[in-house]
Enzyme design. Structure first.
Site, PDB file in Angstrom:
ATOM      1  N   LYS A  42       0.805  -1.221   0.000  1.00 40.95           N
ATOM      2  CA  LYS A  42       0.000   0.000   0.000  1.00 40.95           C
ATOM      3  C   LYS A  42       0.838   1.271   0.000  1.00 40.95           C
ATOM      4  O   LYS A  42       0.316   2.359  -0.253  1.00 40.95           O
ATOM      5  CB  LYS A  42      -0.944   0.004   1.199  1.00 40.95           C
ATOM      6  N   SER A 276      -2.726 -12.560   4.467  1.00 41.34           N
ATOM      7  CA  SER A 276      -3.104 -12.422   3.056  1.00 41.34           C
ATOM      8  C   SER A 276      -2.029 -12.984   2.138  1.00 41.34           C
ATOM      9  O   SER A 276      -2.326 -13.476   1.048  1.00 41.34           O
ATOM     10  CB  SER A 276      -3.398 -10.965   2.710  1.00 41.34           C
TER      11      SER A 276
END
Length: 317
Positions: A42, A276
């Site tokens: 991110k 994840s």
């Protein structure tokens, strides 16, 4: 020498997971996005959104920035705002791991924690939790005259991966790639990488990865939204970033599969990553056990295991 830490974002290495894939025919390539300065993929999105907004004049000098986040985008924005001189307010659900909130605060941001929805599980962020966070983020944006970075809608999210992550994967794989799979949060990474790869070779197959029991994109069962895979799987069937993106399929992984694979990444590959990442690698291994046997599948390792030390990811029974 780089002029700022923002210039260290991107150009992350990619490695083969030969020890974890020794029982399948094929290759898994893992792009180590947790080596970005804020510890996640991110960082790319945060940098792109702030730079684009300043360039377009929609983010004024010194204007506050507000964002809904499960933690990783918040850390990236905290870094980008520290460097560019913008106050930053991160709005998180109390279901996010404590490490994420503490990291964002340590980077100088204001952290606003929102109570979870009734029935939600502590340490797990559901779509209902995110709806409450969204409402608070909107309220703060309006009352403070802030710029809302809006990662679920801002095109910079996709562009960061279409111009950065995707081309890097292609080049690092030497163009020898059969598939890409990615656990979906906002959909920006999956969309951007898919578009970049298919521009170069339309036959590369790209897959959305979702939690079993919260597979809204695939139109499957969504009866178990309180899964342990933080950062995605929010049960949203309609994600702006995935509109008109030519996906080839949808894969579901269980929370146990994601956790167990993340633990194997640590003990067999020395890659200390979040849940994840385990979901991504589990999906890649499934593809190599099926129609893509003998092929090469790329995934990203979205964030660091350091962000989950307080969760059940690292508990041993």
């Amino acid at each position: 020498m780089l002029p700022s830490v923002l210039d260290a974002v991107g150009a992350t290495p990619m490695v083969r997971l030969d020890r974890l894939s020794d029982d399948v025919e094929g290759v898994v390539l893992a792009k180590l996005e947790y080596l970005n300065p804020g510890g996640s993929k991110k960082d790319r999105v945060a940098k792109r959104i702030i730079e684009d907004a300043e360039r377009a004049g929609v983010l004024r000098p010194g204007q506050p920035v507000v964002e809904l986040t499960s933690g990783n985008t918040g850390a990236g924005l905290a870094i980008a705002c520290a460097v560019t001189g913008h106050p930053f307010v991160a709005v998180l659900s109390r279901g996010s791991s404590a490490e994420r909130a503490r990291m964002i605060a340590a980077l100088g941001a204001e952290v606003v924690l929102v109570d979870q929805a009734p029935g939600s599980v502590p340490g797990r962020v559901s779509g209902a939790d995110l709806t409450l966070v969204e409402a608070e983020a909107r309220r703060i944006t309006e009352t403070r005259g802030a710029f809302r970075s809006d990662q679920f809608e801002n095109r910079g999210n996709v562009d960061a991966h279409r111009t950065g992550t995707g081309p890097e994967i292609w080049e690092q794989a030497g163009g020898e790639l059969d598939a890409f799979a990615d656990f979906v949060g906002t959909g920006g990474c999956l969309a951007g990488v898919t578009l970049a790869l298919k521009e170069r070779n339309p036959s590369i197959r790209c897959y959305a990865v979702e939690p079993d029991g919260a597979a809204a994109l695939a139109g499957e069962d969504t009866s178990r939204p309180n899964h342990p895979i933080q950062g995605g799987g929010f049960g949203r069937a309609d994600l702006t970033h995935l509109h008109d993106v030519p996906l080839d399929g949808y894969l579901q992984v269980t929370g146990d599969e994601a956790r167990n694979t993340a633990r194997l990444l640590a003990t067999r590959e020395g890659i200390f990553a979040g849940c994840s990442a385990g979901a991504n690698v589990a999906a890649a291994l499934r593809l190599l056990r099926g129609d893509l046997a003998g092929g090469t599948v790329a995934v990203v390792i979205p964030d660091s295991g350091l962000k989950y030390l307080s969760t059940d990811l690292w508990e041993r029974s």
